[in-house]
Design a protein around this motif. Structure first.
Motif: not given
Ligand code: ADP
Length: 254
Positions: A48-51, A56-60, A78-83
């Motif tokens: 889930t956080p990976l998706s 997020t990166l695709e949008v950027l 960063f929040a996804s990575i922290d999770r």
């Protein structure tokens, strides 16, 4: 494993042996199902956080952005990575074989130990944690300090997380009928009665908690249960929705 040994003569020794074998088969089967469920839940929790991160990166990358938009998206990444990191750390804690380091029990004086643990937790959580002792003499137990500290830190963290910022978090200790105990009490959201036997399962989180987006992995209490079992500590919980929860540890004395 779906096969069972047929019961020929239910009452003789062979019959008894057959029953034992069938019981064993059932237990192995249940444990395989649990393991499968665990792997599938763990994969889901990481996917889930990976998706989200990928999105997020695709949008950027799709079109040029303003400085603020970059900052906002990168914060969300960063929040996804922290999770994911939190889930991986807790999965490792759950998988680690503590036989050895964590199973060594030493004599520990609970009152002094708890004063230190509550002080430290209060600093880490940025919340007041009140300590109350109901014994008039020192309480000696045989415990593994690191393991007990991890159990308490998980319980205090939950007490803080699932209550209002101004609500009291209380750590109590004493001796009841010769058994030393520690209680972590909060006046928070409480837990539905039907969930009380589920909250110690890996990845279980109450729906309200997920809906309110309270951060967490659903692994804290699974770690508490595992560490407590290894240390001969009995864990119980009483809770009322809207009123709060009390987690009680009963320790083997020295
Ligand atoms: P997490 O807090 O990461 O979700 P835990 O395993 O520590 O995972 O807890 C599992 C669930 O049990 C929580 O999601 C929450 O629904 C419930 N819970 C645990 N502790 C408390 C508490 N002190 N007050 C209310 N609910 C709690």
């Amino acid at each position: 494993l779906n096969e069972r040994v047929p019961l020929a003569e239910p009452n003789d020794e062979i019959g008894q042996l057959t029953r034992s074998i069938n019981e064993l088969l059932e237990r192995v089967e249940a444990s395989l199902i649990r393991e499968k469920q665990f792997t599938s839940d763990a994969s889901h929790e990481l996917r889930t956080p990976l998706s989200v991160l990928r999105g997020t990166l695709e949008v950027l990358i799709r079109k040029p952005r303003t400085q603020e938009e970059y900052v906002e998206k990168i914060k969300s990444a960063f929040a996804s990575i922290d999770r994911m990191s939190a889930t991986i750390d807790q999965l490792l804690a759950l998988a680690r074989e503590e036989k050895g380091k964590f199973s060594v029990r030493e004599e520990l004086e609970l009152i002094t130990f708890l004063e230190e643990v509550t002080d430290q937790s209060a600093k880490e959580q940025g919340r007041e944690v009140r300590f109350q002792c109901e014994a008039s003499t020192p309480i000696f137990v045989r415990a593994n300090e690191q393991s007990l500290q991890m159990i308490l830190s998980n319980l205090i963290q939950n007490a803080v997380k699932y209550s209002q910022p101004d609500a009291e978090v209380l750590v109590k200790t004493g001796v009841a009928e010769g058994t030393p105990y520690i209680e972590v009490c909060d006046a928070g959201s409480g837990i539905a009665a039907r969930h009380l036997d589920k909250i110690f399962d890996p990845f279980f989180r109450e729906k309200e908690v997920v809906d309110r987006a309270v951060p967490g992995t659903g692994l804290g209490l699974a770690i508490v249960r595992k560490l407590a079992q290894e240390s001969g500590i009995r864990v119980s919980v009483s809770s009322e929705q809207g009123k709060g929860s009390t987690f009680r540890l009963e320790l083997p004395d020295s």
